[in-house]
Structures are given as structure tokens and as C-alpha cells.
Design an enzyme around this catalytic site. Sequence first.
Site, PDB file in Angstrom:
ATOM      1  N   ASN A 100       0.869  -1.181   0.000  1.00 42.13           N
ATOM      2  CA  ASN A 100       0.000   0.000   0.000  1.00 42.13           C
ATOM      3  C   ASN A 100       0.906   1.231   0.000  1.00 42.13           C
ATOM      4  O   ASN A 100       1.531   1.543   1.010  1.00 42.13           O
ATOM      5  CB  ASN A 100      -0.880  -0.042   1.263  1.00 42.13           C
ATOM      6  CG  ASN A 100      -1.692   1.222   1.463  1.00 42.13           C
ATOM      7  OD1 ASN A 100      -1.781   2.064   0.570  1.00 42.13           O
ATOM      8  ND2 ASN A 100      -2.292   1.357   2.633  1.00 42.13           N
ATOM      9  N   TRP A 101       0.954   1.898  -1.146  1.00 46.54           N
ATOM     10  CA  TRP A 101       1.844   3.073  -1.257  1.00 46.54           C
ATOM     11  C   TRP A 101       1.250   4.312  -0.583  1.00 46.54           C
ATOM     12  O   TRP A 101       1.914   5.333  -0.486  1.00 46.54           O
ATOM     13  CB  TRP A 101       2.138   3.362  -2.731  1.00 46.54           C
ATOM     14  CG  TRP A 101       3.240   2.524  -3.305  1.00 46.54           C
ATOM     15  CD1 TRP A 101       3.761   1.366  -2.788  1.00 46.54           C
ATOM     16  CD2 TRP A 101       3.989   2.780  -4.503  1.00 46.54           C
ATOM     17  NE1 TRP A 101       4.767   0.889  -3.590  1.00 46.54           N
ATOM     18  CE2 TRP A 101       4.923   1.744  -4.651  1.00 46.54           C
ATOM     19  CE3 TRP A 101       3.944   3.784  -5.483  1.00 46.54           C
ATOM     20  CZ2 TRP A 101       5.825   1.690  -5.728  1.00 46.54           C
ATOM     21  CZ3 TRP A 101       4.827   3.718  -6.563  1.00 46.54           C
ATOM     22  CH2 TRP A 101       5.765   2.692  -6.673  1.00 46.54           C
ATOM     23  N   LYS A 102      -0.020   4.231  -0.165  1.00 45.76           N
ATOM     24  CA  LYS A 102      -0.688   5.378   0.463  1.00 45.76           C
ATOM     25  C   LYS A 102      -0.541   6.626  -0.438  1.00 45.76           C
ATOM     26  O   LYS A 102      -0.533   6.491  -1.652  1.00 45.76           O
ATOM     27  CB  LYS A 102      -0.137   5.607   1.867  1.00 45.76           C
ATOM     28  CG  LYS A 102      -0.148   4.323   2.700  1.00 45.76           C
ATOM     29  CD  LYS A 102       0.113   4.555   4.147  1.00 45.76           C
ATOM     30  CE  LYS A 102       0.185   3.222   4.863  1.00 45.76           C
ATOM     31  NZ  LYS A 102       0.224   3.342   6.307  1.00 45.76           N
ATOM     32  N   GLU A 121      -5.015  -5.497  10.660  1.00 41.88           N
ATOM     33  CA  GLU A 121      -4.029  -4.437  10.838  1.00 41.88           C
ATOM     34  C   GLU A 121      -4.270  -3.712  12.165  1.00 41.88           C
ATOM     35  O   GLU A 121      -5.104  -2.798  12.232  1.00 41.88           O
ATOM     36  CB  GLU A 121      -4.134  -3.428   9.702  1.00 41.88           C
ATOM     37  CG  GLU A 121      -3.838  -4.013   8.341  1.00 41.88           C
ATOM     38  CD  GLU A 121      -3.274  -2.967   7.407  1.00 41.88           C
ATOM     39  OE1 GLU A 121      -2.193  -3.189   6.882  1.00 41.88           O
ATOM     40  OE2 GLU A 121      -3.895  -1.901   7.240  1.00 41.88           O
ATOM     41  N   GLU A 167      -6.645   4.268   8.182  1.00 40.97           N
ATOM     42  CA  GLU A 167      -6.448   5.690   7.854  1.00 40.97           C
ATOM     43  C   GLU A 167      -7.689   6.263   7.162  1.00 40.97           C
ATOM     44  O   GLU A 167      -8.021   7.439   7.358  1.00 40.97           O
ATOM     45  CB  GLU A 167      -5.176   5.852   7.007  1.00 40.97           C
ATOM     46  CG  GLU A 167      -3.928   5.601   7.862  1.00 40.97           C
ATOM     47  CD  GLU A 167      -2.699   5.146   7.107  1.00 40.97           C
ATOM     48  OE1 GLU A 167      -2.680   5.204   5.865  1.00 40.97           O
ATOM     49  OE2 GLU A 167      -1.747   4.703   7.776  1.00 40.97           O
ATOM     50  N   GLY A 170       2.965   1.709  10.793  1.00 41.40           N
ATOM     51  CA  GLY A 170       3.950   2.779  10.659  1.00 41.40           C
ATOM     52  C   GLY A 170       4.706   3.114  11.940  1.00 41.40           C
ATOM     53  O   GLY A 170       5.376   4.142  12.012  1.00 41.40           O
ATOM     54  N   GLY A 211       2.875  -1.279   4.251  1.00 37.53           N
ATOM     55  CA  GLY A 211       2.911   0.134   3.912  1.00 37.53           C
ATOM     56  C   GLY A 211       4.328   0.566   3.565  1.00 37.53           C
ATOM     57  O   GLY A 211       4.806   0.399   2.440  1.00 37.53           O
ATOM     58  N   GLY A 212       5.018   1.125   4.550  1.00 38.18           N
ATOM     59  CA  GLY A 212       6.333   1.730   4.328  1.00 38.18           C
ATOM     60  C   GLY A 212       7.314   0.858   3.564  1.00 38.18           C
ATOM     61  O   GLY A 212       8.005   1.340   2.646  1.00 38.18           O
ATOM     62  N   HIS A 272      -9.299   0.671   5.320  1.00 35.21           N
ATOM     63  CA  HIS A 272      -8.016   0.888   5.991  1.00 35.21           C
ATOM     64  C   HIS A 272      -8.238   1.842   7.167  1.00 35.21           C
ATOM     65  O   HIS A 272      -9.058   2.767   7.080  1.00 35.21           O
ATOM     66  CB  HIS A 272      -7.012   1.479   5.000  1.00 35.21           C
ATOM     67  CG  HIS A 272      -5.609   1.502   5.530  1.00 35.21           C
ATOM     68  ND1 HIS A 272      -5.177   2.434   6.437  1.00 35.21           N
ATOM     69  CD2 HIS A 272      -4.552   0.684   5.291  1.00 35.21           C
ATOM     70  CE1 HIS A 272      -3.909   2.197   6.742  1.00 35.21           C
ATOM     71  NE2 HIS A 272      -3.510   1.132   6.053  1.00 35.21           N
ATOM     72  N   SER A 305       3.838  -2.732  10.231  1.00 36.87           N
ATOM     73  CA  SER A 305       5.296  -2.761  10.424  1.00 36.87           C
ATOM     74  C   SER A 305       5.939  -4.086  10.011  1.00 36.87           C
ATOM     75  O   SER A 305       6.873  -4.560  10.650  1.00 36.87           O
ATOM     76  CB  SER A 305       5.649  -2.418  11.876  1.00 36.87           C
ATOM     77  OG  SER A 305       5.254  -1.087  12.171  1.00 36.87           O
TER      78      SER A 305
HETATM   79  C1  PEP Z   1      -0.530  -0.140   6.285  1.00 37.13           C
HETATM   80  O1  PEP Z   1      -0.708   1.055   6.264  1.00 37.13           O
HETATM   81  O2  PEP Z   1      -1.391  -0.887   5.798  1.00 37.13           O
HETATM   82  C2  PEP Z   1       0.667  -0.655   6.905  1.00 37.13           C
HETATM   83  C3  PEP Z   1       0.663  -1.888   7.288  1.00 37.13           C
HETATM   84  O3  PEP Z   1       1.707   0.228   7.075  1.00 37.13           O
HETATM   85  P1  PEP Z   1       3.183  -0.129   7.600  1.00 37.13           P
HETATM   86  O4  PEP Z   1       3.614  -1.407   6.923  1.00 37.13           O
HETATM   87  O5  PEP Z   1       4.018   1.037   7.218  1.00 37.13           O
HETATM   88  O6  PEP Z   1       3.071  -0.328   9.079  1.00 37.13           O
END
Ligand code: PEP
Length: 248
Positions: free
Chosen positions: A9-11, A163, A95, A169, A229-230, A93, A208
Site C-alpha cells: 500500500n503506497w498510500k 491491521e 487511515e 507505521g 505500507g512503508g 483501511h 510494520s
Molecule cells: C498499512 O498502512 O497498511 C501498513 C501496514 O503500514 P506499515 O507497513 O508502514 O506499518
Amino acid sequence: MARKIAAGNWKMNGTEAALAEVEALAGMIGTPDCEVLLCPPATLIDRMVARAEGSVVAVGAQACHPATSGAHTGDIAADMLADAGATQVILGHSERRADHGETDADVAAQAAAALTAGLTAIICVGETEAERDAEVTLNLVASQLAGSIPEGADPARLVVAYEPVWAIGTGRTPTLDQIAEVHTHIRAELTQRLGAAAIDIPLLYGGSVKPGNAAEIFAVNDVDGALVGGASLKAADFAGIVTALSAA
Ligand code: PEP
């Protein structure tokens, strides 16, 4: 057995220059024993599809509106995402739930639209830190699932991502036992609702995930992959996660 999926997920990250990561990723992973999905901002979907052509990398989206068209400034309908080349869409999600006030009912309506448009719906659930501390995680996740999966949904086009909000993050992750407990619970809830077909619904862990912790997370029962994500933004990091899932 559910199929294995490494989803990124590049957000709200990435412009044209970032698409070089897709070609780099494709070169690093070859043909892994898992599905690989990247969900860029909507502005990059069709360009990413072009750059991923001939590779195993599929392209998805991060949200959709429940309506098919109309007066919804700034929103994007599910069939527009499909038209741009997306095959899947992340929904619910945390967010989106926090930034846009999306409720379980909103997520269910979006998922219904996504399925009608031929997309696979990746439905996200997970507790805040306060909810984990209050020991309501299992009930909360069950209630999010019950409210976010639309009536009559085809299990073959559903994916669920667990999640924990406090792990996104932050560099923090639940213990492997905590992940196992929630994933086992999600599988049981899905089975109760959807019957035997629930065994084939991929359950992704997200929060993470990095190359360094991916293998131990993928060894957990009922973890069929990750929503990342990241670490999905850099080809080398995401390739490490794909490789770990392929070997799991
Ligand atoms: C996400 O936003 O779905 C996520 C899991 O982010 P990260 O891997 O950066 O924790």
C-alpha cells in the site's frame, strides 16, 4: 489452503519517478510462489499497470466510492479503478476510517461496489491500542468483519487484512501469539458467516512488516501474507518480504 499474497500500500506516496521501483521489484522477485500486488495512488494506477506488464506484479487501488457515478467531487468509482487496470482494492483501511470517518456500513457498501465492478475487495480490520488494552480486540474485529462484508459477497473475491492500528507505521508489532489468536478468530468468524469457502479467503497481517520480521510472521498459522505500507515503497525491501512469503 488460501493463496498467499504480498500486498503493498503506497498510500499518498509516489509520482512518475517512483515507478522505477516497480521494474526493479519485478526484476528482483522473478516468479515467486505467491501473488504480488502494489496499490499506488489512483493517479499512478494505469502507468503502473504499463510498467508491470509481463511481470507477476498486479496493481490495485486504495479506496473506492460506493456509487457508480454522480455528484461526488474528488471520489473515484470502483469501475473507474477497474477501467484504469486495477484488479483489487483496499477498503476500510484504518487511515480511511480515521481521516474520512468511514464506518463498517460504508466499507460494506464500497465492497459491494468493488465486487460488482469485478474487483477483489481487501477488507481491513484492527484495533487501536486503547481497544487492545481494554481486551476487546477479538469482539471488535468480529464486529468490524460482520459490518464490513456485504451481504451475498463472493468469498472467492474477498481478502481480509488484520491491521492493528497501533502497529501501522510505528515499528511495533504484536507478538506472534497475538497475531495467531486474531487470525484464528477471523477464520472462525468468516467460516461461521460464509461456510466452508472461508478456508480459501487469504488473511493478511499488516503493521510494520519488514524483510527482517516477515518470515516469522508468515510462519504463523492462518497468516497467508501481508499488507505492507512503508516497506512496499522500496523495491529491495518489498522483494525481501515477497521472497520470505514465497518460501513460507
Ligand atoms: C498499512 O498502512 O497498511 C501498513 C501496514 O503500514 P506499515 O507497513 O508502514 O506499518
